[in-house]
Design an enzyme around this catalytic site. Structure first.
Site, PDB file in Angstrom:
ATOM      1  N   SER A 178      36.501  53.896  23.518  1.00 52.19           N
ATOM      2  CA  SER A 178      36.750  53.265  22.222  1.00 52.19           C
ATOM      3  C   SER A 178      38.239  53.137  21.900  1.00 52.19           C
ATOM      4  O   SER A 178      38.958  52.401  22.577  1.00 52.19           O
ATOM      5  CB  SER A 178      35.992  54.030  21.138  1.00 52.19           C
TER       6      SER A 178
ATOM      7  N   ASP B 101      48.069  45.776  29.474  1.00 50.54           N
ATOM      8  CA  ASP B 101      48.292  44.330  29.367  1.00 50.54           C
ATOM      9  C   ASP B 101      49.742  43.993  29.039  1.00 50.54           C
ATOM     10  O   ASP B 101      50.254  42.944  29.437  1.00 50.54           O
ATOM     11  CB  ASP B 101      47.353  43.723  28.323  1.00 50.54           C
TER      12      ASP B 101
ATOM     13  N   LYS C 207      33.457  51.157  25.893  1.00 55.30           N
ATOM     14  CA  LYS C 207      32.912  50.901  24.553  1.00 55.30           C
ATOM     15  C   LYS C 207      33.815  49.889  23.854  1.00 55.30           C
ATOM     16  O   LYS C 207      34.910  50.211  23.420  1.00 55.30           O
ATOM     17  CB  LYS C 207      32.818  52.178  23.727  1.00 55.30           C
TER      18      LYS C 207
END
Length: 404
Positions: free
Chosen positions: A306, A317, A331
């Site tokens: 999460s 990224d 999740k």
């Protein structure tokens, strides 16, 4: 003579039925016969409003069920069943007590055993995700991946996550017994645990060799951002040359807290974005006023979930750090609590979230840049001796290579 008798009998019955209909009304005839033990089977179908149908069911139970019915419990469980019908283990109805505990759990203080549990959808099991270091559950010997079978002798089979948690938490000083199944040892075990007030220290830090800082975040609660900043600033004052951010066994937490921490680590740009069922997109962005510009490694494993995946995904990224370890939990859904107005409430999955590069990680997870598996004999251990922690060793190696 016999034929006349039969005709007369039939005629008499018809007249009696007509009289009964005229007397009690055709709508009540079926109920009259049912009460007399005569069941007519299918009745004429009609459209019913939901409220009317619910009331009819309650009336049947109240009148005919062989034991007394607790109507209040019946209604509360009807609310729970309605949301369970969606098939999403993260969308849940809470009664007043459960909703209070939910809100408390995000404040960093509650009374229980200090263990984060998760719902294994594939096997319909309640599993230990991670005990907090130093918690009653950790001291008792609970480990990640333990399957919870019973709480105080009550089977949790068929329960949702919140119902099981409601049995585990309780007043400080009281005992709870967890019966678990440990797959690695192929046996059931009982753990008597004394509940305590859990004041969760969600951040730990220290300076490692060659002035490489180390920060472990175990959860993203309301107290975490301040604890993180205190740790980061303390390491900076000690002239840290690089940082290892440990998100292993971190089950997640509050979205705005992980957003604030990511804002401290990233240059200007997207941290994460969410999309609801209508396609509405909401972006959380770093303003670029602060960023971490030294070598950075993030440790992750299969229990990083999460909010910890949001932070790890953003760092990956943005290419500002190296992810080391194993693929994360996966999740990619966002929940929000909603009060109903009488003290009860809901927790609803409201959107999906995506990493800055558009990756949706639900049931997929985030892959590390450098995969380092923990030796099989250590995989169910919550903590390692420093010389056994091969993932941490790799992180130190990567940062040292960048510094040289």
């Amino acid at each position: 003579m016999k034929k006349d008798f039969i005709v007369g009998l039939i005629t008499g019955l018809i007249i009696m039925i007509l009289v009964v209909i005229l007397y009690i009304g055709s709508n009540n005839l079926v109920e009259y016969l049912n009460l007399s033990g005569i069941y007519l089977g299918n009745q004429q179908e009609q459209e019913l409003e939901v409220e009317d149908k619910f009331n009819i069911l309650v009336q049947y139970l109240d009148r005919y069920y062989y034991e007394e019915i607790n109507t209040e419990d019946l209604i509360e469980n009807a609310f729970k069943g309605m949301l369970e019908g969606i098939g999403d283990p993260y969308t849940v109805y809470y009664n007043e007590e459960e909703y209070r505990r939910l809100l408390e759990s995000t404040e960093g203080v509650y009374s229980g055993i200090g263990v984060v549990v998760t719902y294994d959808e594939e096997n319909s099991q309640i599993r230990v995700l991670s005990p907090f270091i130093g918690s009653p559950g950790e001291k008792a010997g609970l480990l990640p991946d333990d399957i919870i079978l019973e709480v105080d002798g009550i089977s949790v089979e068929g329960m949702n996550l919140e119902e099981a948690v409601g049995l585990i938490t309780g007043e400080e000083g009281t005992e709870v017994v967890l019966t678990i199944y440990r797959e690695s040892e192929e046996r059931e075990m009982d753990f008597p645990i004394i509940r305590e007030t859990i004041d969760i220290p969600t951040v730990e830090s220290e300076m490692l060799e060659n002035n490489i800082g180390y920060i472990q975040i175990t959860d993203f609660d309301s107290v975490t951002y301040n604890q993180f900043m205190e740790a980061l600033e303390g390491l900076e004052e000690q002239n840290q040359q690089g940082l290892i951010l440990d998100l292993r066994n971190n089950p997640g937490g509050l979205l705005h807290i992980v957003e604030a921490i990511a804002d401290e680590m990233l240059s200007e740009g997207l941290i994460v974005y969410t999309e609801d069922k209508h396609g509405n997109r909401e972006e959380l962005r770093s303003d670029g006023s602060r960023s971490f510009d030294k070598p950075l490694v993030v440790l992750i494993n299969q229990y990083s979930a999460s909010a910890s995946e949001i932070l790890a995904g953003a760092i990956k990224d943005h290419e500002v750090g190296t992810l080391v370890g194993t693929t994360t939990f996966g999740k990619g859904l966002v929940q929000r609590p909603f009060p109903v107005g009488d003290g009860s409430g809901l927790k609803l999955t409201v959107s999906k979230y995506f990493t800055p590069n558009g990756h949706y990680i639900q049931d997929v997870g985030i892959e590390p840049d450098v995969t380092v598996e923990v030796p099989e004999e250590l995989r169910n251990q919550l903590t390692f001796e420093r010389d056994e922690d091969v993932q941490l060793h790799k992180a130190l190696e990567i940062i040292n290579d960048q510094l040289n």
